[in-house]
Every structure is written in structure tokens, then in C-alpha cells.
Design a protein around this motif. Structure first.
Motif, mmCIF file in Angstrom:
data_model
loop_
_atom_site.group_PDB
_atom_site.id
_atom_site.type_symbol
_atom_site.label_atom_id
_atom_site.label_comp_id
_atom_site.label_asym_id
_atom_site.label_seq_id
_atom_site.Cartn_x
_atom_site.Cartn_y
_atom_site.Cartn_z
ATOM 1 N N SER A 23 61.042 77.449 -66.565
ATOM 2 C CA SER A 23 59.777 76.585 -66.884
ATOM 3 C C SER A 23 59.578 75.558 -66.912
ATOM 4 O O SER A 23 60.425 74.673 -67.362
ATOM 5 N N THR A 24 58.349 75.055 -66.636
ATOM 6 C CA THR A 24 58.087 73.593 -66.524
ATOM 7 C C THR A 24 58.065 73.097 -68.025
ATOM 8 O O THR A 24 58.483 71.820 -67.800
ATOM 9 N N GLN A 25 57.597 73.885 -69.021
ATOM 10 C CA GLN A 25 57.907 73.204 -70.304
ATOM 11 C C GLN A 25 59.092 72.712 -70.523
ATOM 12 O O GLN A 25 59.525 71.845 -71.118
ATOM 13 N N LYS A 26 60.195 73.525 -70.386
ATOM 14 C CA LYS A 26 61.730 73.407 -70.643
ATOM 15 C C LYS A 26 62.037 72.252 -69.867
ATOM 16 O O LYS A 26 62.737 71.477 -70.345
ATOM 17 N N GLN A 27 61.779 72.007 -68.494
ATOM 18 C CA GLN A 27 62.083 70.741 -67.746
ATOM 19 C C GLN A 27 61.307 69.580 -68.227
ATOM 20 O O GLN A 27 61.956 68.540 -68.037
ATOM 21 N N GLU A 28 60.131 69.713 -68.768
ATOM 22 C CA GLU A 28 59.449 68.374 -69.409
ATOM 23 C C GLU A 28 60.160 68.252 -70.663
ATOM 24 O O GLU A 28 60.335 66.910 -70.720
ATOM 25 N N ARG A 29 60.853 69.160 -71.442
ATOM 26 C CA ARG A 29 61.647 68.755 -72.526
ATOM 27 C C ARG A 29 62.952 68.010 -72.132
ATOM 28 O O ARG A 29 63.296 66.890 -72.779
ATOM 29 N N LEU A 30 63.559 68.330 -70.987
ATOM 30 C CA LEU A 30 64.841 67.876 -70.388
ATOM 31 C C LEU A 30 64.265 66.300 -69.928
ATOM 32 O O LEU A 30 65.080 65.335 -70.402
ATOM 33 N N LEU A 31 62.944 66.200 -69.437
ATOM 34 C CA LEU A 31 62.704 64.886 -68.917
ATOM 35 C C LEU A 31 62.331 63.657 -70.065
ATOM 36 O O LEU A 31 62.651 62.702 -69.939
ATOM 37 N N LYS A 32 62.125 64.377 -71.242
ATOM 38 C CA LYS A 32 61.779 63.563 -72.342
ATOM 39 C C LYS A 32 63.130 62.774 -72.912
ATOM 40 O O LYS A 32 62.936 62.016 -73.734
ATOM 41 N N ARG A 33 64.114 63.624 -72.579
ATOM 42 C CA ARG A 33 65.337 62.747 -72.992
ATOM 43 C C ARG A 33 65.651 61.616 -72.006
ATOM 44 O O ARG A 33 66.641 60.865 -72.343
ATOM 45 N N GLY A 90 66.604 67.527 -57.830
ATOM 46 C CA GLY A 90 65.712 68.532 -57.782
ATOM 47 C C GLY A 90 65.400 68.984 -56.493
ATOM 48 O O GLY A 90 65.685 68.556 -55.791
ATOM 49 N N THR A 91 64.377 70.064 -56.480
ATOM 50 C CA THR A 91 63.841 70.647 -55.360
ATOM 51 C C THR A 91 62.450 69.988 -55.044
ATOM 52 O O THR A 91 61.890 69.649 -55.959
ATOM 53 N N PRO A 92 62.208 69.956 -53.756
ATOM 54 C CA PRO A 92 60.974 69.188 -53.549
ATOM 55 C C PRO A 92 59.773 69.745 -54.095
ATOM 56 O O PRO A 92 58.760 69.166 -54.597
ATOM 57 N N GLY A 93 59.705 71.196 -54.041
ATOM 58 C CA GLY A 93 58.424 71.775 -54.948
ATOM 59 C C GLY A 93 58.148 71.506 -56.283
ATOM 60 O O GLY A 93 57.215 71.095 -56.554
ATOM 61 N N ARG A 94 59.243 71.627 -57.142
ATOM 62 C CA ARG A 94 58.981 71.416 -58.430
ATOM 63 C C ARG A 94 58.987 69.858 -58.512
ATOM 64 O O ARG A 94 58.307 69.534 -59.727
ATOM 65 N N LEU A 95 59.724 69.187 -58.031
ATOM 66 C CA LEU A 95 59.490 67.517 -58.209
ATOM 67 C C LEU A 95 58.165 67.116 -57.986
ATOM 68 O O LEU A 95 57.664 66.358 -58.833
ATOM 69 N N TRP A 96 57.497 67.590 -57.075
ATOM 70 C CA TRP A 96 56.271 67.184 -56.319
ATOM 71 C C TRP A 96 55.387 67.625 -57.494
ATOM 72 O O TRP A 96 54.466 67.004 -58.027
ATOM 73 N N GLU A 97 55.433 68.992 -57.996
ATOM 74 C CA GLU A 97 54.516 69.700 -59.101
ATOM 75 C C GLU A 97 54.455 68.887 -60.200
ATOM 76 O O GLU A 97 53.400 68.496 -60.780
ATOM 77 N N LEU A 98 55.653 68.214 -60.810
ATOM 78 C CA LEU A 98 55.634 67.482 -61.804
ATOM 79 C C LEU A 98 55.179 66.091 -61.676
ATOM 80 O O LEU A 98 54.552 65.318 -62.590
ATOM 81 N N MET A 99 55.656 65.568 -60.659
ATOM 82 C CA MET A 99 54.989 64.231 -60.281
ATOM 83 C C MET A 99 53.662 64.276 -60.209
ATOM 84 O O MET A 99 52.875 63.365 -60.675
ATOM 85 N N SER A 100 53.094 65.087 -59.564
ATOM 86 C CA SER A 100 51.721 65.126 -59.260
ATOM 87 C C SER A 100 50.774 65.278 -60.552
ATOM 88 O O SER A 100 49.714 64.859 -60.447
ATOM 89 N N SER A 101 51.474 65.764 -61.336
ATOM 90 C CA SER A 101 50.868 66.111 -62.698
ATOM 91 C C SER A 101 50.888 65.081 -63.719
ATOM 92 O O SER A 101 50.152 64.801 -64.872
ATOM 93 N N GLY A 102 51.550 63.884 -63.122
ATOM 94 C CA GLY A 102 51.789 62.637 -64.096
ATOM 95 C C GLY A 102 52.839 62.497 -64.959
ATOM 96 O O GLY A 102 52.750 61.716 -65.751
ATOM 97 N N GLU A 103 53.954 63.302 -64.727
ATOM 98 C CA GLU A 103 54.932 63.606 -65.481
ATOM 99 C C GLU A 103 55.673 61.966 -65.663
ATOM 100 O O GLU A 103 56.048 61.249 -64.615
#
Length: 521
Positions: free
Chosen positions: A120-130, A137-150
Motif C-alpha cells: 500500500s502507498t500509505q505504508k510506504q509514505e509512512r516509511l518515507l516520513k522516517r 524502488g521499482t520505476p512504477g511505484r517510485l514515479w507514482e509517489l514522485m509525481s504525487s509530490g511526495e
């Protein structure tokens, strides 16, 4: 390791992990990347230790910079992203995290986080808050979070390392566009500052000097590779728009990069024994079971090209009480991870997999790879076979070839420069009758189970619809009881058969001491 001038924390972790000496790719890449601050493009066969060839330089540079700040009584208040590692598959990304970089960083405070699909993206966003210093990462998920402005992924001004692992696969359709978008977000290089002493180069501002490392097992570079790196992106021919040299340039690889090509002319690992069993499609199950029971030592990976064949084969092996687990792209990420954990925990387990497990995965103790169905390319055959004979250990690759696969097999041999074909795997035909009895019974049980499952599903459908229409239907419990009784009888028969070891033709339990047989290697 001492010759590579590594940080004491890294040497301690390497010692505990049992890595006594660096591999050739590590010896060649670590000094260039960790101490000279150079970009590196590295190629070596599967199982050669490429992950630590880029993982150790990242950790070494971060520890060097931290120690320098401590000597200056200066403590960094922020924790920016310092290294971004991109891999083509989530299994590879998770392995890079859990089995390698995180293990070597055990005695440091450097945080590492996986960003992959299937979680889940929510779980990975919590990891990135640390605010981990290293993200894999893999290109698809990295770009998904990058394009959403993480925030942690788009604040790239302090990034020191950009790594492409299994780079040749990145240029395949489906990865390239997302990867280009990620690369375009990276800050542009400043001056190369080649006039500075190499020892000081690692302490340059990340804004001015970002290192790019590109690795693969099947990397092929044109003779004029470094000249191509000097070309502008717009000057490329259309035929080069998805080339490896273009990808390296877009990733920021310098034209002064260290090129380390340790690929062997043999293509596969030196200590890998390759062999073939020619049989019909119907005989494949028997020969597979024969290899697992008579010659099985350590973990085995059985590769299939189709998920349908994989599911059928895994079910039959489980009926034969072989510890087998399926791994394919249609499994949820949680199921995949559970499968890998179970396989690693079993010293003689069998992983029945599609080519999702063919690249990058490093599982200790895999002694045998069996190609139940031939792959579609020689490159995939090399990657499959590379799951064994890793880190200078021996291993065996066995291909089961049916008449319908003969032309594909001959094409494979030509691609591998094996004009006389692969060596025939030795078969003791005395075991085959006993093997065939077990396989025949297991197939019969599997057929009954599937038929019973279909009948139950059909019956449930009728009952549900009849209830909705308020119609009474006649139950046929006797038929169900007969099927269940038949299944129970066949299962008991097979269970009784499996209690005894495989027997050679002519074997007599009455005079067991008079027969010399070797059941396992």
C-alpha cells in the motif's frame, strides 16, 4: 576487505555475514566509486556480487561524510535522500534491501527503505516520513509517489548516488518511460572538479557531484561507448532512443566513468554444470520427480513459462510430499514474500516459478535449476541458470526438452556457442518404473480433485439460483460420497507408497542387504 579501506562498521558486518573476501566485481568497483568518487558502469555474470559492488560505496561515502562532520563538531540536522537505487522488479528491490545493503549497514545509523508495487502507498509514505538516506524502488511505484509530490522523493538536491541495477532490463518496454521521468527530476551535474585530489572528491557538495552507477549481468557496450556518452540527447538517431548508452547518458553517467566488464565468454558461471534430458511432454513430470528424489541436494528452482503449467506442477509435487511453493506474477505481494520466506527456511525446498524469479534473486543454497519449460530467449536461460552456482560455488542446470521444443533448444545452443548441444543428464533407468507409478497415481488424484472441485462449484451455482427462484432440486449425495471415497482410497495408496524410498527395478525387501543402491547424492 582491508585493502579496500572500508569503514570499521562495514568490516564488522561483512565479517559476521561470512563474506571473507571481495569478489572480482567488488574489487574493481569499490575503489573507483567509494574512494575516487567516479561513476561506474559494471558488468559481471549473475551471482558475482554486484549488489555490494554498489551498496558498499554508498555506505562508505555516507559514513566518511558523517565522520568528517563529527571531526568538525558539526552535526547535520536534516536527513535528506542521499541514494536512489532503481531495480526492474519488486523481488529484486526487496532483496537488495533485506539481504544485502541493510545487512551490511547493520552497525550504522543509515536507514534504508523499499518503495515497490504490491504494498500500500500509505505504508510506504509512512516509511518515507522516517527520511531514509537510501531508497530502493521499482520505476512504477517510485514515479507514482514522485509525481504525487511526495516530499522526501522530490527533494533531490542532496542526492549523492543514482544507481540502475539490471540496467539492460530497464530499457525494455514498460520501464523506460517511467525511468526517463524519474531521471529528469534529478538535479543536473555541476562541474566535474577533476582537478581536486580524489581523496577530497567524496566530500564535494552533492549538488556539484552526483555519482551514477549502472550495473547488469548481460551488459554489452559498443566499442565507441564513451564517445556516445558525449553526444547530446537530441543528436541521437531514432534507433538509439532506447539504447543502453542513451539510458546511461540520461542517468548522468560521465564520459570519464570507470567501465568494468567482467562478463565471461562462457556467458554462464564457470562452476555451473549444464545438462539436458530429452523426453516427451508426458514424461517430464516423471523425470523432474526422479531428479528431485534421486539427485536432489539443497534447494531447487523449477522454471515454467506458463502459470497454468506452474500451478498444475506445484499441486502434483505437493501430492508427492515434495516441499514445493509456487511463485508467479499473479500472486499478491504478501503471498510472494511468504513464499520466499518458506523457500529460504527449507534446506531442500522446491520453488516452482515463472521468470519473475529469474533475475537478480540471490537465495543461498540453490544447488539445482530445472527448466521444466524452455524460456523464450537465451538471455532468460542465462538468468534462470544464474540462480545457482553463485559466489564461486558449484551448481547444476538441467533442461527438460520435449520434441516440440527441439527447434528452440537448438537455437539456444547456437546462442550459447554450444554447437554439440548440452551434456545428457545421467539417468538410472532402474528407478523409472517406481517413479512412474507414483506420478501416475498423483496425476489421477489431481484429476479427481479438479473434477470434484468443478462439480462442487456447479452444484453450488445450481443451489444458489434454485434458492433465488424458490425451486427445490434433488441432491445426489451418493455420487459425492463415491467420489470422496475414491479420492480417499487413492490418497491412502499414494501415502503408503511414499513411506518407502524409491526402488530400483529388481529390488527385493526380503534380501535388502544384498542390494547396493545410492538414493541421494
Amino acid at each position: 576487505w582491508n585493502e579496500l579501506r572500508l569503514h570499521p562498521s562495514l568490516l564488522r558486518a561483512l565479517s559476521i555475514l561470512g563474506f571473507t573476501t571481495p569478489t572480482p566485481i567488488q574489487k574493481a568497483c569499490i575503489p573507483a566509486a567509494a574512494h575516487k568518487g567516479k561513476d561506474v558502469i559494471g558488468a559481471a555474470e549473475t551471482g558475482s556480487g554486484k549488489t555490494l559492488a554498489f551498496g558498499i560505496p554508498i555506505l562508505q561515502r555516507l559514513l566518511d561524510e558523517r565522520d568528517k562532520l563529527l571531526r568538525q563538531n558539526n552535526v547535520a540536522s536534516d536527513s535528506p535522500l542521499r541514494a536512489l537505487i532503481v531495480t526492474p522488479t519488486r523481488e529484486l528491490a526487496l532483496q537488495v534491501i533485506c539481504d544485502h545493503i541493510r545487512a551490511v549497514a547493520k552497525f550504522t545509523d543509515i536507514k534504508v527503505a523499499p518503495i515497490v508495487g504490491g504494498i500500500s502507498t500509505q505504508k510506504q509514505e509512512r516509511l518515507l516520513k522516517r527520511r531514509p538516506a537510501i531508497v530502493v524502488g521499482t520505476p512504477g511505484r517510485l514515479w507514482e509517489l514522485m509525481s504525487s509530490g511526495e516530499s522526501h522523493l522530490v527533494q533531490l538536491q542532496e542526492i549523492s548516488f543514482f544507481i540502475l541495477d539490471e540496467a539492460d532490463r530497464m530499457i525494455e518496454k514498460g520501464h523506460f518511460q517511467e525511468l526517463e521521468s524519474i531521471i529528469d527530476l534529478l538535479p543536473k551535474h555541476g562541474e566535474s572538479r577533476e582537478d581536486l585530489d580524489p581523496a577530497d572528491n567524496v566530500f564535494l557538495s552533492a549538488k556539484k557531484r552526483r555519482q551514477t552507477l549502472v550495473f547488469s549481468a548481460t551488459l554489452t557496450l559498443p566499442p565507441d561507448f564513451k564517445k556516445k556518452l558525449k553526444k547530446s540527447y537530441g543528436a541521437r538517431k531514432k534507433s538509439e532512443q532506447h539504447s543502453l548508452s542513451l539510458l546511461s547518458e540520461r542517468a548522468g553517467l560521465s564520459d570519464t566513468a570507470e567501465v568494468v566488464d567482467l562478463t565471461s565468454k562462457n556467458v554462464v558461471a564457470e562452476k555451473l554444470t549444464e545438462s539436458v534430458i530429452e523426453c516427451t511432454d508426458e514424461e517430464k513430470d516423471a523425470y523432474l520427480y526422479y531428479v528431485l528424489k534421486v539427485h536432489g541436494c539443497g534447494r531447487t528452482i523449477v522454471f515454467c513459462t506458463s502459470i497454468a503449467a506452474l500451478r498444475r506442477l506445484a499441486a502434483i509435487l505437493r501430492l508427492l510430499e515434495v516441499p514445493a511453493w509456487p511463485l508467479h506474477a499473479q500472486l499478491q505481494q504478501r503471498q510472494r514474500l511468504k513464499t520466499m520466506d518458506r523457500f529460504r527456511a527449507s534446506t531442500d525446498g522446491v520453488l516452482v516459478a515463472t521468470d519473475v524469479a529469474a533475475r537478480g534473486l540471490d537465495i543461498p543454497g540453490v544447488r539445482t535449476v530445472i527448466h521444466y519449460q524452455l524460456p523464450h530467449s537465451a538471455e532468460m536461460y542465462v538468468h534462470r541458470s544464474g540462480r545457482t552456482a553463485r559466489a564461486d560455488k558449484d551448481g547444476c542446470s538441467i533442461a527438460l526438452i520435449s520434441p516440440s521444443e527441439k527447434s528452440k533448444y537448438l537455437t539456444l545452443c547456437r546462442a550459447l556457442s554450444k554447437s554439440s548441444g548440452l551434456t545428457r543428464f545421467p539417468i538410472n533407468s532402474g528407478y523409472i518404473p517406481s517413479v512412474e507409478k507414483r506420478i501416475e497415481l498423483a496425476l489421477r488424484i489431481d484429476r479427481l480433485l479438479r473434477e470434484n472441485s468443478k462439480k462442487k462449484a456447479k452444484s453450488t451455482w445450481f443451489e444458489r439460483n434454485a434458492k433465488e427462484l424458490d425451486i427445490e432440486i434433488e441432491r445426489k449425495d451418493e455420487d459425492n460420497d463415491n467420489v470422496e471415497a475414491k479420492l480417499s482410497g487413492k490418497k491412502s495408496e499414494l501415502k503408503q507408497m511414499l513411506k518407502h524410498p524409491l526402488e530400483l527395478r529388481g529390488f527385493s525387501r526380503r534380501f535388502i542387504a544384498g542390494v547396493r543402491i545410492k538414493l541421494k547424492c
